[in-house]
Design an enzyme around this catalytic site. Structure first.
Site, PDB file in Angstrom:
ATOM      1  N   HIS A 144     -44.152  56.443  -9.036  1.00  0.00           N
ATOM      2  CA  HIS A 144     -42.868  57.143  -9.187  1.00  0.00           C
ATOM      3  C   HIS A 144     -42.716  57.509 -10.665  1.00  0.00           C
ATOM      4  O   HIS A 144     -42.904  56.668 -11.549  1.00  0.00           O
ATOM      5  CB  HIS A 144     -41.763  56.199  -8.714  1.00  0.00           C
ATOM      6  CG  HIS A 144     -40.401  56.490  -9.230  1.00  0.00           C
ATOM      7  ND1 HIS A 144     -39.738  57.652  -8.947  1.00  0.00           N
ATOM      8  CD2 HIS A 144     -39.556  55.751 -10.007  1.00  0.00           C
ATOM      9  CE1 HIS A 144     -38.534  57.604  -9.515  1.00  0.00           C
ATOM     10  NE2 HIS A 144     -38.418  56.477 -10.161  1.00  0.00           N
TER      11      HIS A 144
ATOM     12  N   TYR B 195     -32.594  60.852 -11.043  1.00  0.00           N
ATOM     13  CA  TYR B 195     -31.557  59.961 -11.552  1.00  0.00           C
ATOM     14  C   TYR B 195     -31.716  59.834 -13.069  1.00  0.00           C
ATOM     15  O   TYR B 195     -32.788  60.099 -13.633  1.00  0.00           O
ATOM     16  CB  TYR B 195     -31.603  58.590 -10.883  1.00  0.00           C
ATOM     17  CG  TYR B 195     -32.868  57.784 -11.115  1.00  0.00           C
ATOM     18  CD1 TYR B 195     -33.037  57.008 -12.270  1.00  0.00           C
ATOM     19  CD2 TYR B 195     -33.895  57.768 -10.176  1.00  0.00           C
ATOM     20  CE1 TYR B 195     -34.182  56.263 -12.480  1.00  0.00           C
ATOM     21  CE2 TYR B 195     -35.040  57.015 -10.367  1.00  0.00           C
ATOM     22  CZ  TYR B 195     -35.173  56.270 -11.517  1.00  0.00           C
ATOM     23  OH  TYR B 195     -36.311  55.538 -11.731  1.00  0.00           O
TER      24      TYR B 195
ATOM     25  N   ASP C 171     -29.975  39.351  22.863  1.00  0.00           N
ATOM     26  CA  ASP C 171     -29.518  39.122  24.235  1.00  0.00           C
ATOM     27  C   ASP C 171     -30.679  39.449  25.165  1.00  0.00           C
ATOM     28  O   ASP C 171     -31.450  40.376  24.927  1.00  0.00           O
ATOM     29  CB  ASP C 171     -28.259  39.914  24.572  1.00  0.00           C
ATOM     30  CG  ASP C 171     -28.422  41.417  24.446  1.00  0.00           C
ATOM     31  OD1 ASP C 171     -29.382  41.878  23.795  1.00  0.00           O
ATOM     32  OD2 ASP C 171     -27.574  42.142  24.988  1.00  0.00           O
TER      33      ASP C 171
END
Length: 822
Positions: free
Chosen positions: A234, A265, A555
């Site tokens: 990156h 960013y 379940d």
């Protein structure tokens, strides 16, 4: 497991060896030692305190908001903990806040959705104007910004300082950290780990935790454990000093800035700007080829996790950076590198203990953002036997065998990198490595124009274009907004109506099926689950798989086919893993899902379809509700279970995969005279919510008890001991409950994870929701305070709008169960 050791009058716990002294390994040593397990050794191949893994170069962004409540809580704990830590008077966290920008209407809408998630998870946030974005980040070109999402509690972790602070704390409690120890093997005996072998000696261990980051697959191979993790590089760069930041003394004062429309960013480094990019092509890294620390230094690299900067990948992003921040037009990139991070096929961490060998744990694919939260959960898991929050999304067993091939992990891991900042719909499937798993009915489903989404690698039809003409018979349906209209079709309404009025075929093949046999099968299943399974062969029982704290791990639908032969309908690979861990020698458990298939035949005409095809009695008297029978449908041998997850008369018909297509064709031909349709998951979800049937992993998890989730009927407290029984006995009256809501406006729709407000205050969140075509209203289930009376007015926050709803009684459709029991 080796018994806890007592030294000098104090319990030090079992011997734990943690592999990796990055932020996760250091956090875990701190969390274990504070809980009394102090015989902890952390091994690191690089030098301390900066060993050269991802922690050593991580930009330190910690942002809490995520569609995943688990990740949000991991991040929140990381911030809480790092704020409390300091080294030499320097805080380990700079709470500068976070700011996400919208430069497109789609992104602005998504920021409203993210703000809803933040409210649901208890994170302070606000949608802010363009002008406010400019105030928070004066370097912005406000002409390209439509608005923003501000989270003042987010900020920057000083990862190496946080690692050192936790290392120091753990050391004072007895832990030891040994650097320049390269792990070369993991010893095992009788199905358990016994030691970790390094180039500088062997370390006996009762528990071994791989917190090795992108080296995780290497460590996993030594233990014989598959670690489905793909490292990718990156890009991160720093500018030269900016005149606009001259005079700055603090490392950062402005919020971490995310320009997700361009996969970028930004954060301050005093008078410079650091920039990270996900905009470039995926750059996969082979974890088995990553050099050691010394080898990397010999190659003029700062550390093993830092690869040379590829300028050609950076160029397009640099232009976007300068467009957003005009001040960058007068400067250049001073330094840059391609840093390696870990990605999994679904973007979530890999946590938990392997079944074989026991005592081998993973704490992998964890970013700094979630590091302390993950460490807390894993430490609780190891010491107490269960984490205090639900981590099923991170469970190392969650991937199917078909999802574990190296090519699949590589391809999906790369896709996760590409999608880090994408606006992703909750139903949006991956586009590649498909189709991977298909039922025997797939060819017929294609012929009927099936629209397929994916789950667990399975192609799952959500509706069929062949049913489009039926839409004209429905009357006008409410128009949907752009978000809820994605991965939806009005055809789903037609299929739901056909199920309610005639009969429909549903492909239930992806439902996990386990075969449990042997002399001890009954006693084992009865001990593991909450309901009474000591019923005669032919009985089907809905029951719960609980943990020791009484939380709902799954379940199950258990059919007793013979005295020592059970078919168990389960949810995930974790169910198989849990049962296998506890099975005695006289019990055999086999996953038969891939070799079998299932058609759900449901609707008021289901008996009219099935009865002429079999010699057995399918009347209500001859084949009662929640009963099982082995029979034939035409030429096909089937196991028929009289169950209904859609609230209508019908059966689940199981057969082997080789006979599946014949079963479908037999039912289809016989059903033509009755107006049979094939129906998909979209109609299925609508129908099941109208009946109030829960979906494990969405409506309830291990954080929830049966009594909170409205499943007390599946618990027999008077039967002989079962897992979780003691904890359930000690529970106080629930303060929260899973509650049905009916939206007021017939045109309104929500999708799940939205916050719910009472008198303007957030009090809970939606779990799952779908439009109820029988009711002409959207149905939502939500975790809300217990005791809200029927008719209580609430508001659901959907993309910033307040959607009115009321608390309803359940089930909303056919409360007398006359449609099922006919």
């Amino acid at each position: 497991m080796r018994s806890p050791v007592v030294a000098g009058g104090r319990t030090v716990g079992p011997r734990v060896v943690v592999i990796g002294a990055g932020i996760v390994g250091c956090s875990l040593a701190d969390e274990l030692t504070v809980r009394g397990w102090t015989d902890v050794t952390v091994l690191e191949q690089g030098p301390l305190p900066a060993p050269g893994g991802s922690t050593s170069h991580a930009p330190g962004l910690v942002f809490q908001t995520s569609p995943s409540k688990t990740l949000a809580r991991f991040a929140a704990y990381t911030i809480e903990k790092f704020r409390s830590l300091e080294v030499d008077g320097v805080s380990c966290f700079a709470q500068v806040g976070g700011l996400e920008l919208a430069t497109t209407p789609e992104r602005l809408a998504d920021l409203h959705r993210r703000a809803g998630c933040a409210t649901a998870w208890g994170i302070r946030s606000e949608i802010v104007s363009t002008a406010r974005c400019k105030e928070l980040w004066p370097l912005l070109d406000e002409s390209v910004v439509l608005g923003g999402f501000h989270t003042p509690g987010d900020g920057l972790a000083r990862a190496l300082l946080a690692a050192r602070a936790q290392m120091d704390r753990a050391t004072t409690r007895g832990a030891r950290f040994l650097d320049r120890h390269t792990v070369t093997g993991i010893e095992r005996e009788n199905g358990r780990v016994t030691a970790v072998v390094t180039d500088r000696g062997t370390f006996p261990a009762d528990h071994v935790v791989s917190a090795a980051g992108f080296w995780g697959p290497v460590i996993g191979r030594m233990a014989g454990v598959d670690v489905p993790l793909q490292p990718l590089a990156h890009q991160y760069a720093r500018t030269a000093p900016l005149p606009e930041l001259s005079g700055a003394t603090a490392e950062a004062s402005k919020p971490i800035l995310r320009f997700q429309d361009r996969d970028l960013y930004f954060r301050e480094h005093t008078d410079r700007i650091g920039i990270g990019s996900y905009a470039h092509r995926p750059l996969p890294v082979d974890p088995f080829a990553v050099p050691s620390y010394e080898e990397a230094r010999a190659q003029d690299r700062a550390m093993p996790s830092s690869y040379p900067f590829t300028a050609e990948d950076w160029a397009p992003s640099w232009e976007e950076c300068r467009r957003l921040l005009p001040a960058l037009r007068e400067t250049e990139i001073e330094t840059g590198f391609n840093g390696v991070f870990s990605f999994t096929p679904d973007g979530m961490p890999l946590l938990g203990e392997a079944r074989e060998p026991r005592g081998f744990w993973l704490a992998e694919a964890v970013w700094v953002t979630h590091s302390a939260g993950v460490a807390q959960a894993v430490a609780e898991w190891m010491v107490d036997g269960r984490p205090s929050l639900d981590v099923h999304e991170c469970d190392l067993t969650r991937f199917e065998e078909a999802q574990r091939s190296p090519s699949y992990v590589r391809e999906r891991g790369a896709q996760q990198f590409v999608e880090v900042y994408d606006v992703l719909h909750p139903l949006q499937p991956a586009e590649r490595a498909r189709p991977l798993r298909v039922s025997p009915f797939y060819a017929r489903q294609q012929q009927l124009g099936g629209f397929f989404l994916e789950g667990g690698g399975w192609e799952r039809p959500h509706w069929y274009e062949a049913n489009a003409p039926l839409v004209d018979t429905l009357g006008e349906l409410p128009e949907r907004d752009a978000w809820s209209a994605r991965y939806w079709s009005p055809i789903a309404a037609a299929e739901a109506r056909a199920t309610r009025e005639r009969v429909a075929l549903y492909d239930m093949t992806p439902l996990r099926r386990l075969e449990v046999t042997g002399p001890g099968a009954l006693a084992f299943l009865d001990r593991m689950t909450s309901n009474n399974l000591r019923r005669k062969p032919g009985a089907v029982t809905y029951t719960l798989l609980l943990d020791e704290g009484g939380g709902i791990c799954s379940d199950l639908t258990v059919a007793r086919l013979a005295s020592d032969h059970f078919q168990v309908g389960a949810n995930s690979p974790a169910d198989l893993d849990r049962l296998l861990r506890h099975a005695p020698a006289d019990v055999r458990i086999r996953d038969v899902t891939s070799g079998t298939c299932c058609v759900g035949v449901w609707g008021p005409l289901a008996r009219d379809l099935v009865q002429p095809l079999t010699h057995d009695d399918f009347s209500h008297e001859g084949f009662g509700y929640f009963r099982a029978k082995r029979t034939h449908i035409g030429h096909v041998p089937v196991t028929a279970l009289r169950l209904s997850y859609v609230g209508e008369l019908g059966w689940e018909l199981y057969t082997t995969a080789d006979s599946g297509l014949r079963l479908w064709d037999t039912l289809w031909e016989a059903g033509r005279r009755l107006g049979v349709v094939a129906a998909g998951r979209s109609a299925f979800n609508s129908l099941r919510l109208e009946k109030g049937y829960r979906a494990w992993g969405t409506d309830m998890t291990a954080e929830d008890t049966p009594f909170e989730a409205g499943l007390g009927f599946a618990v027999r407290m008077d039967k002989e001991g079962f897992t979780g029984q003691a904890a359930l006995r000690d529970l106080a009256e629930p303060t929260r409950r899973l509650t049905p809501l009916l939206l007021t406006d017939p045109a309104a729709v929500v999708l799940g994870k939205e916050p719910v407000r009472v008198d303007g205050a957030p009090v809970g969140h939606v779990t799952s929701a779908a439009y109820g075509y029988t009711l002409g209203r959207c149905v939502a289930y939500a975790w809300l305070p217990a005791g809200l009376p029927t008719g209580t007015d609430v508001h659901i926050e959907y993309f910033g709008e307040k959607i009115a709803a009321t608390v309803a009684d359940e089930p909303l459709v056919d409360p007398e169960m006359t449609r099922i029991r006919r």
